[in-house]
Design an enzyme around this catalytic site. Structure first.
Site, PDB file in Angstrom:
ATOM      1  N   ASP A 132      -2.620 -49.931  33.153  1.00  0.00           N
ATOM      2  CA  ASP A 132      -2.912 -49.506  31.778  1.00  0.00           C
ATOM      3  C   ASP A 132      -1.849 -48.515  31.314  1.00  0.00           C
ATOM      4  O   ASP A 132      -1.178 -47.860  32.125  1.00  0.00           O
ATOM      5  CB  ASP A 132      -4.306 -48.862  31.687  1.00  0.00           C
ATOM      6  CG  ASP A 132      -4.483 -47.679  32.628  1.00  0.00           C
ATOM      7  OD1 ASP A 132      -3.944 -47.716  33.742  1.00  0.00           O
ATOM      8  OD2 ASP A 132      -5.154 -46.701  32.246  1.00  0.00           O
ATOM      9  N   ASP A 133      -1.709 -48.425  30.005  1.00  0.00           N
ATOM     10  CA  ASP A 133      -0.824 -47.454  29.349  1.00  0.00           C
ATOM     11  C   ASP A 133       0.602 -47.466  29.883  1.00  0.00           C
ATOM     12  O   ASP A 133       1.161 -46.427  30.250  1.00  0.00           O
ATOM     13  CB  ASP A 133      -1.422 -46.034  29.462  1.00  0.00           C
ATOM     14  CG  ASP A 133      -2.723 -45.917  28.699  1.00  0.00           C
ATOM     15  OD1 ASP A 133      -3.176 -46.935  28.131  1.00  0.00           O
ATOM     16  OD2 ASP A 133      -3.283 -44.817  28.644  1.00  0.00           O
ATOM     17  N   TYR A 177      -6.212 -54.106  28.198  1.00  0.00           N
ATOM     18  CA  TYR A 177      -7.528 -53.851  28.782  1.00  0.00           C
ATOM     19  C   TYR A 177      -8.647 -53.746  27.759  1.00  0.00           C
ATOM     20  O   TYR A 177      -9.763 -53.360  28.075  1.00  0.00           O
ATOM     21  CB  TYR A 177      -7.495 -52.595  29.666  1.00  0.00           C
ATOM     22  CG  TYR A 177      -6.943 -51.364  28.980  1.00  0.00           C
ATOM     23  CD1 TYR A 177      -7.720 -50.574  28.154  1.00  0.00           C
ATOM     24  CD2 TYR A 177      -5.621 -50.998  29.165  1.00  0.00           C
ATOM     25  CE1 TYR A 177      -7.220 -49.462  27.522  1.00  0.00           C
ATOM     26  CE2 TYR A 177      -5.091 -49.877  28.545  1.00  0.00           C
ATOM     27  CZ  TYR A 177      -5.896 -49.112  27.724  1.00  0.00           C
ATOM     28  OH  TYR A 177      -5.388 -48.008  27.100  1.00  0.00           O
ATOM     29  N   ASP A 243     -10.030 -36.838  26.473  1.00  0.00           N
ATOM     30  CA  ASP A 243      -8.663 -36.376  26.739  1.00  0.00           C
ATOM     31  C   ASP A 243      -7.719 -36.573  25.564  1.00  0.00           C
ATOM     32  O   ASP A 243      -6.607 -36.074  25.572  1.00  0.00           O
ATOM     33  CB  ASP A 243      -8.099 -37.037  28.019  1.00  0.00           C
ATOM     34  CG  ASP A 243      -8.148 -38.554  27.977  1.00  0.00           C
ATOM     35  OD1 ASP A 243      -8.637 -39.123  26.981  1.00  0.00           O
ATOM     36  OD2 ASP A 243      -7.699 -39.183  28.957  1.00  0.00           O
TER      37      ASP A 243
HETATM   38  C1  GDL Z   1      -6.895 -44.948  28.007  1.00  0.00           C
HETATM   39  C2  GDL Z   1      -6.614 -44.737  29.438  1.00  0.00           C
HETATM   40  C3  GDL Z   1      -7.425 -43.624  30.056  1.00  0.00           C
HETATM   41  C4  GDL Z   1      -7.758 -42.517  29.065  1.00  0.00           C
HETATM   42  C5  GDL Z   1      -8.495 -43.157  27.936  1.00  0.00           C
HETATM   43  C6  GDL Z   1      -9.005 -42.205  26.865  1.00  0.00           C
HETATM   44  C7  GDL Z   1      -7.885 -46.747  30.093  1.00  0.00           C
HETATM   45  C8  GDL Z   1      -7.927 -47.986  30.897  1.00  0.00           C
HETATM   46  N1  GDL Z   1      -6.771 -46.000  30.188  1.00  0.00           N
HETATM   47  O1  GDL Z   1      -6.389 -45.825  27.414  1.00  0.00           O
HETATM   48  O2  GDL Z   1      -6.700 -43.130  31.135  1.00  0.00           O
HETATM   49  O3  GDL Z   1      -8.510 -41.514  29.648  1.00  0.00           O
HETATM   50  O4  GDL Z   1      -7.678 -44.089  27.292  1.00  0.00           O
HETATM   51  O5  GDL Z   1      -7.975 -41.482  26.276  1.00  0.00           O
HETATM   52  O6  GDL Z   1      -8.810 -46.470  29.374  1.00  0.00           O
END
Ligand code: GDL
Length: 695
Positions: A132-133, A177, A243
């Site tokens: 991811d990311d 995802y 976050d």
């Molecule tokens: C995301 C990140 C995750 C993060 C969340 C919220 C996934 C799979 N990856 O995209 O690490 O905490 O957003 O900011 O969710």
């Protein structure tokens, strides 16, 4: 402790148990080993069986994924893995190599295997590869070796899975995802199709739902993605993740995921708030959800469904969680903490009980005429309910927060016009009092929380509760000012306020300058269905223009207004000076006139009447007002755009406006237009700002 139907629930998709628990998958400071161990204890108690270790900013999980753990780190991880085992929690170790891995380089694959072998040596048996990311572009070497990014990721994942001897639990997080990332759609995404067709069947796939932070996750959406992936996904749920915004925290219940999803999923892992302690509600309510009858819908989602015991009710789940959480708050977590929460202990005086040796056992009793001891009532479940309402969910404020916003909005738009006591002013005062009481409850909640014996929970919450207390305090002062019962709220109106009067820092300033600022507030105004029209002003409009002008001024309070020096534009709005030909427009909606924009191409004569000068550079003047019921900024912008173009046609080279410093709305309006800039003007009263633009 776990009941059938909870952690032990068998997935319909196979004989494997339903994965339920927590993913530590957020950005920022990872949790400590002690916190994780505490989490495992809780998970066991609540029947959640899995913990996915994936802290984004842990060095060796992502950025330096190739680096092996040192002896000291190894010891800590081993202790953690064995703590998970002790509490019947499946510890899944995740690694995120996607930032810089070259998929086609065998040395990179070897590095990945070496790292996971090391963790296997610590006793870990479940693993996960996360993509991811990351950048979706492949490097030239990989482009040569693989036909697509999905092929590259799947190839390496299958290899690692086989290298680790096909663990019982092995998770893969795709780069796409959530549905929002799929092009052109979930069912037609070639990325997901490749994953579905080529990822080995024993590997499970993580999925966050329609979005990164999904408001709702429907059964239909899961059926769609399952059919492409050829397996039921494990939900990585970001519903409580915070976050991405340092001012938000989520203490609402797990919600808007029908429990009918349960048999269609391989599992659910919540990726919650960065702060460990405030996750009590997120995890407790998820546990309640997992135990619910999978045949029933989340009752607040399906209208008309009778509540049954086996069904999941977010409100009921929240109450259960808050009741348990209160016990945590009341337990002292620090040596030397108060035994009795509400009492502050002072040093014993010499004439007290001579046999007592432990100072903390002795209660100080103040003498006559001395300061009474500081006491605060103990925290209540109502306090926690209010706290949860103020920090609810990403797409929804809690009931009390909504009421407070509604009341403040009503109070701002219905402030009493005069001092005479009428039914309307009585209603305003009673609602203002109600609002004040709600604000007071927030302050009392803050005081009782600050006094709670468990300091660790308090410290995790502290910044947030401080922030909301100040925000509510400013709103409270503003309502007092509107009602004329308080001095003008200095922090809101003063020229040089303290920093807590202009909150949000640089990021706040950037946001306020963006055109859509406020559009996404969760407190939605009634849906905007109005159609606006702009037409030329005619002399018959004078009365209506005056009415709008007076209505917009009445907020200042008549007395305050009388004391203020006049503006040149007042004479224009009040109808004392007619606007210049073809330089006047009015705005109408279905109710009637709701705004106006008037101009004087040459403001000198009007200015002279109040001993004011006008610069040669900006000889023309505009006066704009729009009623608060016009919540969309674009009609006013269009109106002033047309007006400026007429003024330009008249031959003028520049135009100015005057705004009182206290008139935040108009200051904001002109600032957001972009072209108007503050200009120094001789003889301008102190609280008035002139803004001007060249034409
Ligand atoms: C995301 C990140 C995750 C993060 C969340 C919220 C996934 C799979 N990856 O995209 O690490 O905490 O957003 O900011 O969710």
């Amino acid at each position: 402790m776990s009941k059938p139907g909870g952690a032990e629930r068998q997935s319909r998709t196979g004989t494997k148990r339903f994965i339920s628990g927590v993913v530590e998958g957020f950005y920022g400071r990872p949790w400590t080993m002690e916190q994780r161990t505490e989490l495992f204890q809780r998970q066991q108690k609540w029947g959640l069986n899995t913990y996915l270790y994936a802290p984004k900013d842990d060095y060796k999980h992502r950025m330096y994924w190739r680096d092996l753990y040192s002896a000291e780190e190894a010891e800590q991880l081993m202790a953690l893995i064995s703590a998970a085992k002790q509490h019947d929690v499946d510890f899944i170790y995740a690694i995120s190599p996607g930032l810089d891995i070259t998929f086609s380089n065998p040395k990179e694959v070897a590095a990945l295997k070496r790292k996971l072998d090391q963790v296997r040596g610590f006793g870990c048996r479940s693993f996960s590869l996360l993509f991811d990311d990351i950048e979706a572009e492949m490097c030239p070497a990989d482009r040569q070796a693989f036909s697509s990014f999905a092929h590259a990721q799947v190839a390496i994942t299958n290899q690692v899975y086989q290298h680790l001897e096909e663990p019982e639990t092995f998770l893969f997080c795709p780069t796409d995802y959530c549905a929002a990332f799929c092009t052109p759609s979930v069912s037609r995404s070639s990325y997901l199709q490749t994953v579905g067709e080529t990822l080995l069947p024993g590997i499970d796939v993580l999925w966050t739902g329609p979005k990164v932070v999904s408001h709702k996750i429907s059964v239909e959406s899961i059926e769609e993605v399952s059919s492409v992936l050829k397996r039921a996904p494990v939900i990585w749920d970001n519903i409580h993740a915070n976050d991405y915004d340092p001012q938000r925290l989520f203490l609402g219940p797990y919600k808007d995921r029908p429990t009918e999803l349960i048999p269609k999923l391989r599992g659910v892992l919540t990726n919650p708030n960065c702060e460990f302690h405030p996750n009590f509600v997120a995890i407790h309510t998820l546990a309640t959800w997992c135990k619910a009858d999978g045949g029933q819908r989340d009752v607040e989602m399906a209208a008309g469904v009778e509540e049954q015991d086996a069904s999941y009710s977010p409100q009921r789940a929240l109450t259960l969680a808050l009741t348990d959480w209160l016990q945590e708050f009341m337990s002292t977590d620090q040596p030397g903490g108060p035994r009795r929460p509400a009492t502050r202990l002072k040093k014993a005086s010499s004439d007290e009980e001579p046999m007592q040796t432990d100072v903390s056992e002795i209660s100080y009793v103040p003498g006559p005429g001395e300061n009474p001891l500081y006491t605060a009532e103990p925290l209540t479940t109502d306090d926690l309910k209010l706290l949860s309402d103020l920090f609810y969910l990403p797409y929804e404020h809690g009931a009390t927060a909504r009421t407070m916003l509604q009341e403040l909005d009503w109070l701002r738009n219905h402030r009493p016009a005069g001092t005479a006591e009428t039914d309307k002013t009585a209603e305003w005062r009673s609602r203002a009092q109600r609002f004040d009481d709600m604000c007071d409850a927030v302050v009392q909640m803050f005081n009782r929380l600050s006094n709670a014996p468990n300091r660790s929970i308090l410290y995790d919450l502290y910044n947030y509760i401080c922030d909301i207390k100040s925000g509510v305090g400013l709103a409270r002062a503003h309502v007092k000012t509107l009602g004329g019962s308080g001095p003008p709220s200095t922090q809101l109106l003063e020229d040089d306020p303290e920093p807590w009067g202009f909150r949000g820092g640089l990021s706040g300033e950037f946001q306020r300058m963006l055109p859509g600022h406020g559009n996404r507030d969760l407190f939605r105004r009634p849906a905007m269905t109005s159609v606006y029209s702009i037409r030329p002003y005619c002399p018959e409009d004078t009365m209506e223009v005056q009415r709008i002008f007076r209505e917009m001024q009445s907020g200042e309070g008549e007395a305050a207004l009388m004391a203020q020096p006049p503006l040149i534009s007042d004479s224009l709005s009040a109808g004392d000076v007619p606007p210049s030909p073809r330089c006047a427009l009015v705005l109408e909606d279905e109710v009637g006139m709701c705004g106006y924009a008037l101009a004087l191409t040459n403001a000198k004569p009007a200015a002279a009447k109040i001993q004011r000068a006008v610069s040669e550079e900006f000889p023309s003047l505009v006066a704009v007002q729009v009623l608060p019921r016009v919540t969309d900024a674009s009609p006013a912008k269009r109106m002033i755009g047309q007006l400026l173009s007429s003024i330009r046609s008249s031959g003028s080279r520049g135009v100015f406006c005057e705004v009182r410093q206290s008139d935040r709305k108009m200051l904001d309006f002109y600032s957001k237009l972009g072209s108007f800039k503050p200009v120094r003007t001789v003889g301008l009263p102190q609280d008035v700002l002139a803004m001007a633009t060249s034409l």
